[in-house]
Design a protein around this motif. Structure first.
Motif, PDB file in Angstrom:
ATOM      1  N   THR A 103       7.802  16.248 -18.815  1.00  0.00           N
ATOM      2  CA  THR A 103       8.658  15.648 -17.911  1.00  0.00           C
ATOM      3  C   THR A 103       9.933  15.724 -18.527  1.00  0.00           C
ATOM      4  O   THR A 103      11.212  15.946 -17.895  1.00  0.00           O
ATOM      5  N   ALA A 104      10.201  15.454 -19.862  1.00  0.00           N
ATOM      6  CA  ALA A 104      11.358  15.309 -20.629  1.00  0.00           C
ATOM      7  C   ALA A 104      12.266  16.676 -20.891  1.00  0.00           C
ATOM      8  O   ALA A 104      13.337  16.784 -20.828  1.00  0.00           O
ATOM      9  N   MET A 105      11.186  17.842 -21.043  1.00  0.00           N
ATOM     10  CA  MET A 105      11.692  18.883 -21.724  1.00  0.00           C
ATOM     11  C   MET A 105      11.520  20.308 -21.004  1.00  0.00           C
ATOM     12  O   MET A 105      12.234  21.250 -21.169  1.00  0.00           O
ATOM     13  N   ALA A 106      10.507  20.225 -20.290  1.00  0.00           N
ATOM     14  CA  ALA A 106      10.039  21.582 -19.939  1.00  0.00           C
ATOM     15  C   ALA A 106      10.901  22.466 -19.112  1.00  0.00           C
ATOM     16  O   ALA A 106      10.635  23.481 -19.230  1.00  0.00           O
ATOM     17  N   PHE A 107      11.559  21.753 -18.439  1.00  0.00           N
ATOM     18  CA  PHE A 107      12.670  22.697 -17.345  1.00  0.00           C
ATOM     19  C   PHE A 107      14.134  22.670 -17.856  1.00  0.00           C
ATOM     20  O   PHE A 107      14.984  22.998 -17.084  1.00  0.00           O
ATOM     21  N   ALA A 108      14.103  22.142 -19.233  1.00  0.00           N
ATOM     22  CA  ALA A 108      15.844  21.993 -19.631  1.00  0.00           C
ATOM     23  C   ALA A 108      15.925  23.561 -19.865  1.00  0.00           C
ATOM     24  O   ALA A 108      15.541  24.562 -20.115  1.00  0.00           O
ATOM     25  N   ASP A 109      17.402  23.984 -19.645  1.00  0.00           N
ATOM     26  CA  ASP A 109      17.627  25.332 -19.673  1.00  0.00           C
ATOM     27  C   ASP A 109      18.312  25.926 -21.096  1.00  0.00           C
ATOM     28  O   ASP A 109      18.666  26.919 -21.316  1.00  0.00           O
ATOM     29  N   LYS A 110      18.300  24.727 -21.957  1.00  0.00           N
ATOM     30  CA  LYS A 110      18.748  25.052 -23.342  1.00  0.00           C
ATOM     31  C   LYS A 110      17.490  24.560 -24.276  1.00  0.00           C
ATOM     32  O   LYS A 110      16.726  23.505 -24.075  1.00  0.00           O
ATOM     33  N   GLU A 111      17.069  25.097 -25.418  1.00  0.00           N
ATOM     34  CA  GLU A 111      16.166  24.854 -26.385  1.00  0.00           C
ATOM     35  C   GLU A 111      16.569  23.337 -26.983  1.00  0.00           C
ATOM     36  O   GLU A 111      17.810  23.059 -27.198  1.00  0.00           O
ATOM     37  N   GLN A 112      15.570  22.457 -26.799  1.00  0.00           N
ATOM     38  CA  GLN A 112      15.698  20.972 -27.441  1.00  0.00           C
ATOM     39  C   GLN A 112      14.642  20.801 -28.393  1.00  0.00           C
ATOM     40  O   GLN A 112      13.618  21.318 -28.315  1.00  0.00           O
ATOM     41  N   PHE A 113      14.904  20.113 -29.515  1.00  0.00           N
ATOM     42  CA  PHE A 113      14.243  19.752 -30.522  1.00  0.00           C
ATOM     43  C   PHE A 113      14.043  18.148 -30.491  1.00  0.00           C
ATOM     44  O   PHE A 113      14.998  17.474 -30.869  1.00  0.00           O
ATOM     45  N   ARG A 114      12.776  17.524 -30.541  1.00  0.00           N
ATOM     46  CA  ARG A 114      12.509  16.290 -30.267  1.00  0.00           C
ATOM     47  C   ARG A 114      11.346  15.638 -31.139  1.00  0.00           C
ATOM     48  O   ARG A 114      10.779  16.540 -31.570  1.00  0.00           O
ATOM     49  N   ILE A 115      11.748  14.548 -32.021  1.00  0.00           N
ATOM     50  CA  ILE A 115      10.628  14.105 -32.856  1.00  0.00           C
ATOM     51  C   ILE A 115      10.066  12.492 -31.962  1.00  0.00           C
ATOM     52  O   ILE A 115      11.032  11.787 -31.658  1.00  0.00           O
ATOM     53  N   LEU A 116       8.833  12.294 -32.260  1.00  0.00           N
ATOM     54  CA  LEU A 116       8.088  10.994 -31.904  1.00  0.00           C
ATOM     55  C   LEU A 116       7.944  10.658 -33.428  1.00  0.00           C
ATOM     56  O   LEU A 116       6.943  11.122 -33.975  1.00  0.00           O
ATOM     57  N   PHE A 117       8.492   9.451 -33.645  1.00  0.00           N
ATOM     58  CA  PHE A 117       8.024   8.858 -34.861  1.00  0.00           C
ATOM     59  C   PHE A 117       7.148   7.681 -34.635  1.00  0.00           C
ATOM     60  O   PHE A 117       7.245   6.943 -33.809  1.00  0.00           O
ATOM     61  N   LEU A 118       6.059   7.691 -35.443  1.00  0.00           N
ATOM     62  CA  LEU A 118       4.865   7.020 -35.351  1.00  0.00           C
ATOM     63  C   LEU A 118       4.668   5.878 -36.542  1.00  0.00           C
ATOM     64  O   LEU A 118       4.974   6.443 -37.597  1.00  0.00           O
ATOM     65  N   ASP A 119       4.150   4.825 -36.172  1.00  0.00           N
ATOM     66  CA  ASP A 119       3.822   3.801 -37.222  1.00  0.00           C
ATOM     67  C   ASP A 119       2.245   4.080 -37.737  1.00  0.00           C
ATOM     68  O   ASP A 119       1.570   4.974 -37.107  1.00  0.00           O
ATOM     69  N   LYS A 120       1.874   3.069 -38.546  1.00  0.00           N
ATOM     70  CA  LYS A 120       0.260   3.330 -39.086  1.00  0.00           C
ATOM     71  C   LYS A 120      -0.824   3.221 -38.242  1.00  0.00           C
ATOM     72  O   LYS A 120      -1.843   3.671 -38.183  1.00  0.00           O
TER      73      LYS A 120
END
Length: 239
Positions: A130-147
């Protein structure tokens, strides 16, 4: 919100309601009664456009947008610049369209934050697409998780070109340490639509793993999304 200039009508111009008023109400009733699945992509887009363009038959415009971009999802995620290329689409209508994309992303992110990420992998994929699949430029996203594998932060690290995003492994690990994250999931998109990982994607992922592991930070996966699907480097046994 001001009306689109093309929507202006002189007082008393219509002796009776325009023909499309009945169509609008029938479409609304079908949506209320049968739900969104009963509507085609262009009909759903018509509903979005009704409020911004109250005095125009928006069916031809909705069909033109779907014809240009390919689907409802691709239309609402199209850039504002590309939407402006479509004749008859003013700023009010563009705002309504982009509001739908923003709402979809916010809902998907909310669902992701309500539960442990690794126990809800489908929600992770849904949110990333939803957030990125249809963007017209490459995007790099990080999901940061706890223990507990719950989401601490979701950050867009870089935006690149149509086929390249600069990624700095040490900066990613540094940010994980700042957030006290014990694990990360990397996500980027391929605007071409094909989510197949490149050799550069694999090499970069392994570099980040090598830097992060001695510091107690796990790389759970690197997901690549595109309008034609998604790929998981872990699922493909590439990491």
């Amino acid at each position: 919100m001001s009306a689109d200039p093309d929507d202006r009508t002189e007082p008393g111009f219509f002796a009776e309601a325009p023909h499309y008023h009945g169509h609008r109400e029938r479409l609304r009733e079908r949506f209320r009664g049968a739900g969104a699945d009963a509507l085609s992509d262009y009909e759903l887009l018509e509903l979005v456009l009704f409020r911004a363009l109250p005095r125009r038959d928006v069916k031809p415009l909705a069909k033109a947008l779907i014809g240009k971009f390919g689907s409802f999802a691709e239309t609402v995620h199209a850039s504002e610049a590309r939407l402006r290329e479509t004749g008859g689409l003013g700023e009010a209508a563009i705002t309504e369209i982009k509001l739908i994309a923003a709402a979809a992303s916010r809902v998907a992110k909310g669902q992701l934050k309500q539960r442990a990420v690794l126990s809800s992998w489908s929600s992770v994929i849904d949110y990333c697409r939803t957030a990125m699949a249809f963007a017209d430029k490459e995007q790099f996203r990080i999901l940061f998780l706890d223990k507990r594998n719950q989401l601490i932060a979701d950050e867009l690290q870089q935006v690149g070109t149509i086929d390249h995003t600069p990624v700095y492994p040490r900066e990613i690990v540094k940010r994980a340490l700042e957030l006290s994250a014990t694990a990360i999931i990397m996500v980027h998109n391929h605007p071409s639509g094909d989510p197949t990982p490149s050799q550069a994607d694999i090499v970069m992922t392994k570099q980040i793993i090598d830097i992060a592991k001695p510091l107690g930070i796990s790389v759970h996966d690197h997901i690549i999304v595109g309008k034609n699907g998604h790929a998981s480097l872990k699922g493909m046994k590439l990491i």
